[in-house]
Design a protein around this motif. Structure first.
Motif, mmCIF file in Angstrom:
data_model
loop_
_atom_site.group_PDB
_atom_site.id
_atom_site.type_symbol
_atom_site.label_atom_id
_atom_site.label_comp_id
_atom_site.label_asym_id
_atom_site.label_seq_id
_atom_site.Cartn_x
_atom_site.Cartn_y
_atom_site.Cartn_z
ATOM 1 N N CYS A 295 5.388 55.753 -1.776
ATOM 2 C CA CYS A 295 5.320 54.687 -0.776
ATOM 3 C C CYS A 295 5.110 53.368 -1.505
ATOM 4 O O CYS A 295 4.012 53.092 -2.017
ATOM 5 N N ALA A 296 6.169 52.559 -1.602
ATOM 6 C CA ALA A 296 6.123 51.353 -2.429
ATOM 7 C C ALA A 296 6.507 50.120 -1.625
ATOM 8 O O ALA A 296 7.448 50.139 -0.830
ATOM 9 N N THR A 297 5.751 49.058 -1.848
ATOM 10 C CA THR A 297 6.052 47.755 -1.257
ATOM 11 C C THR A 297 5.993 46.706 -2.364
ATOM 12 O O THR A 297 5.500 46.974 -3.464
ATOM 13 N N SER A 298 6.471 45.520 -2.059
ATOM 14 C CA SER A 298 6.544 44.464 -3.055
ATOM 15 C C SER A 298 5.746 43.247 -2.609
ATOM 16 O O SER A 298 5.742 42.900 -1.432
ATOM 17 N N VAL A 299 5.044 42.636 -3.570
ATOM 18 C CA VAL A 299 4.339 41.390 -3.310
ATOM 19 C C VAL A 299 4.583 40.413 -4.453
ATOM 20 O O VAL A 299 4.802 40.836 -5.594
ATOM 21 N N ARG A 300 4.533 39.159 -4.131
ATOM 22 C CA ARG A 300 4.742 38.096 -5.117
ATOM 23 C C ARG A 300 3.440 37.332 -5.280
ATOM 24 O O ARG A 300 2.843 36.886 -4.297
ATOM 25 N N ALA A 301 2.986 37.195 -6.533
ATOM 26 C CA ALA A 301 1.747 36.466 -6.808
ATOM 27 C C ALA A 301 2.072 35.172 -7.547
ATOM 28 O O ALA A 301 2.974 35.122 -8.374
ATOM 29 N N GLU A 302 1.326 34.137 -7.224
ATOM 30 C CA GLU A 302 1.500 32.841 -7.867
ATOM 31 C C GLU A 302 0.458 32.684 -8.965
ATOM 32 O O GLU A 302 -0.731 32.915 -8.747
ATOM 33 N N ALA A 303 0.920 32.265 -10.143
ATOM 34 C CA ALA A 303 0.002 32.013 -11.251
ATOM 35 C C ALA A 303 -0.193 30.508 -11.400
ATOM 36 O O ALA A 303 0.222 29.898 -12.376
ATOM 37 N N GLN A 304 -0.817 29.914 -10.400
ATOM 38 C CA GLN A 304 -1.052 28.477 -10.406
ATOM 39 C C GLN A 304 -2.440 28.189 -10.963
ATOM 40 O O GLN A 304 -3.452 28.474 -10.333
ATOM 41 N N GLY A 305 -2.473 27.624 -12.157
ATOM 42 C CA GLY A 305 -3.742 27.296 -12.796
ATOM 43 C C GLY A 305 -4.435 28.473 -13.452
ATOM 44 O O GLY A 305 -5.525 28.322 -13.998
ATOM 45 N N ILE A 306 -3.835 29.666 -13.393
ATOM 46 C CA ILE A 306 -4.406 30.847 -14.049
ATOM 47 C C ILE A 306 -3.300 31.552 -14.828
ATOM 48 O O ILE A 306 -2.121 31.263 -14.661
ATOM 49 N N GLY A 307 -3.673 32.480 -15.677
ATOM 50 C CA GLY A 307 -2.689 33.222 -16.447
ATOM 51 C C GLY A 307 -2.027 34.305 -15.610
ATOM 52 O O GLY A 307 -2.533 34.703 -14.556
ATOM 53 N N ALA A 308 -0.893 34.796 -16.108
ATOM 54 C CA ALA A 308 -0.168 35.848 -15.396
ATOM 55 C C ALA A 308 -1.004 37.116 -15.280
ATOM 56 O O ALA A 308 -0.974 37.797 -14.254
ATOM 57 N N ALA A 309 -1.751 37.447 -16.338
ATOM 58 C CA ALA A 309 -2.587 38.653 -16.291
ATOM 59 C C ALA A 309 -3.663 38.528 -15.226
ATOM 60 O O ALA A 309 -3.933 39.474 -14.473
ATOM 61 N N GLU A 310 -4.286 37.357 -15.137
ATOM 62 C CA GLU A 310 -5.327 37.145 -14.133
ATOM 63 C C GLU A 310 -4.745 37.231 -12.726
ATOM 64 O O GLU A 310 -5.357 37.812 -11.817
ATOM 65 N N ALA A 311 -3.544 36.671 -12.542
ATOM 66 C CA ALA A 311 -2.893 36.752 -11.229
ATOM 67 C C ALA A 311 -2.572 38.193 -10.872
ATOM 68 O O ALA A 311 -2.714 38.603 -9.705
ATOM 69 N N LEU A 312 -2.152 38.984 -11.847
ATOM 70 C CA LEU A 312 -1.858 40.392 -11.615
ATOM 71 C C LEU A 312 -3.121 41.158 -11.235
ATOM 72 O O LEU A 312 -3.117 41.960 -10.286
ATOM 73 N N VAL A 313 -4.209 40.906 -11.948
ATOM 74 C CA VAL A 313 -5.476 41.578 -11.639
ATOM 75 C C VAL A 313 -5.959 41.183 -10.245
ATOM 76 O O VAL A 313 -6.416 42.034 -9.464
ATOM 77 N N GLU A 314 -5.862 39.895 -9.910
ATOM 78 C CA GLU A 314 -6.286 39.444 -8.581
ATOM 79 C C GLU A 314 -5.481 40.144 -7.484
ATOM 80 O O GLU A 314 -6.039 40.572 -6.467
#
Length: 269
Positions: free
Chosen positions: A206-225
């Motif tokens: 069961c898979a869905t997709s989301v888009r995260a914004e890395a505004q003012g933070i790193g890509a890794a931090e955005a992924l963890v958030e």
């Protein structure tokens, strides 16, 4: 695909006990064999050179101290593994990362700590071993002794490392109630997720997709958030998609996740 053999790196730091407990729990979940691994290379730097009386005593005493460390690591493994019936212990006088890599042919999954949390002579540095391991690696943060993986976040870029990681993670993904495929926009757009979503759904995930914004933070931090927001306790991602040297010189997602992710990370290269 299944996980029949789990290998865990063991050292003398406190996080190793939780790491082995987590490995034992996964071995229960997958009905897998659990293999503990430890190695340490004796340091003969302080020994007298040549056939001196001091050298005759120095070398054996150093080796004895190393063997004692390995015995203590085995005791940590046996105690934390609990009542596991299918367990195996492997140790040697060797460099920890080199020995673990040589043993990884016996594993479907290798479980590592972050490195540097225990006896430095016994610790495996995941940053040094990921590219040559040839197996998916589960990086366990300190004080994490269980992995439910009911919700899994997939950090997605359409690279060979990410594609391999998704396939390697299928045993976890197929057991999860939900997989969230996360694309992080660092200002250059994101990769299309339709094919990876279709791939996972074809495997009954069961898979869905989301888009995260890395505004003012790193890509890794955005992924963890994003992972935390969706209740995921496991992140799946490719390792060193831009090469290890570039990541460690300029920074990168793999480096940042290894250094500070509070969530377990399954990585493949």
């Amino acid at each position: 695909m299944t996980i029949a053999n789990i290998m865990v790196a063991v050292d003398l730091g406190e996080p190793a006990r939780d790491r082995v407990r987590l490995a034992a729990q996964l071995a229960d979940d997958f009905q897998a064999r659990l293999i503990g691994v430890a190695a340490e290379m004796p340091d003969y730097g302080g020994c007298p050179v040549g056939p001196t009386p001091g050298g005759a005593y120095c070398i054996p005493s150093i080796q004895e101290a190393v063997l004692d460390d390995l015995k203590r690591a085995q005791a940590v493994f046996q105690a934390a593994a609990g009542g596991q019936s299918r367990v195996e212990w492997r140790s040697n006088l060797d460099f920890p990362s080199a020995f673990l890599a040589s043993q990884a042919a016996a594993a479907d999954l290798v479980i590592l700590g972050r490195g540097g949390d225990g006896n430095p002579c016994l610790c495996v540095d995941p940053g040094n071993i990921l590219m040559g391991l040839g197996r998916p690696a589960l990086i366990v943060p300190p004080e994490v002794g269980r992995l439910a993986a009911k919700r899994v976040a997939v950090g997605w870029t359409n690279t060979c490392e990410a594609r391999r990681a998704v396939r390697d993670a299928l045993p976890f993904l197929k057991r999860a109630s939900e997989a969230v495929v996360v694309t992080v926009d660092t200002g250059h757009g994101t990769d299309d997720t339709r094919d990876v979503i279709a791939f996972l759904q074809a495997h009954d995930v069961c898979a869905t997709s989301v888009r995260a914004e890395a505004q003012g933070i790193g890509a890794a931090e955005a992924l963890v958030e994003a992972a935390v927001q969706h209740g995921a306790d496991l992140i799946v991602t490719g390792a060193y998609g831009h090469g290890r040297l570039r990541e460690w010189v300029f920074g990168g997602v793999t480096r940042a996740l290894l250094a500070g992710s509070p969530v377990c990370c399954l990585m493949s290269h």
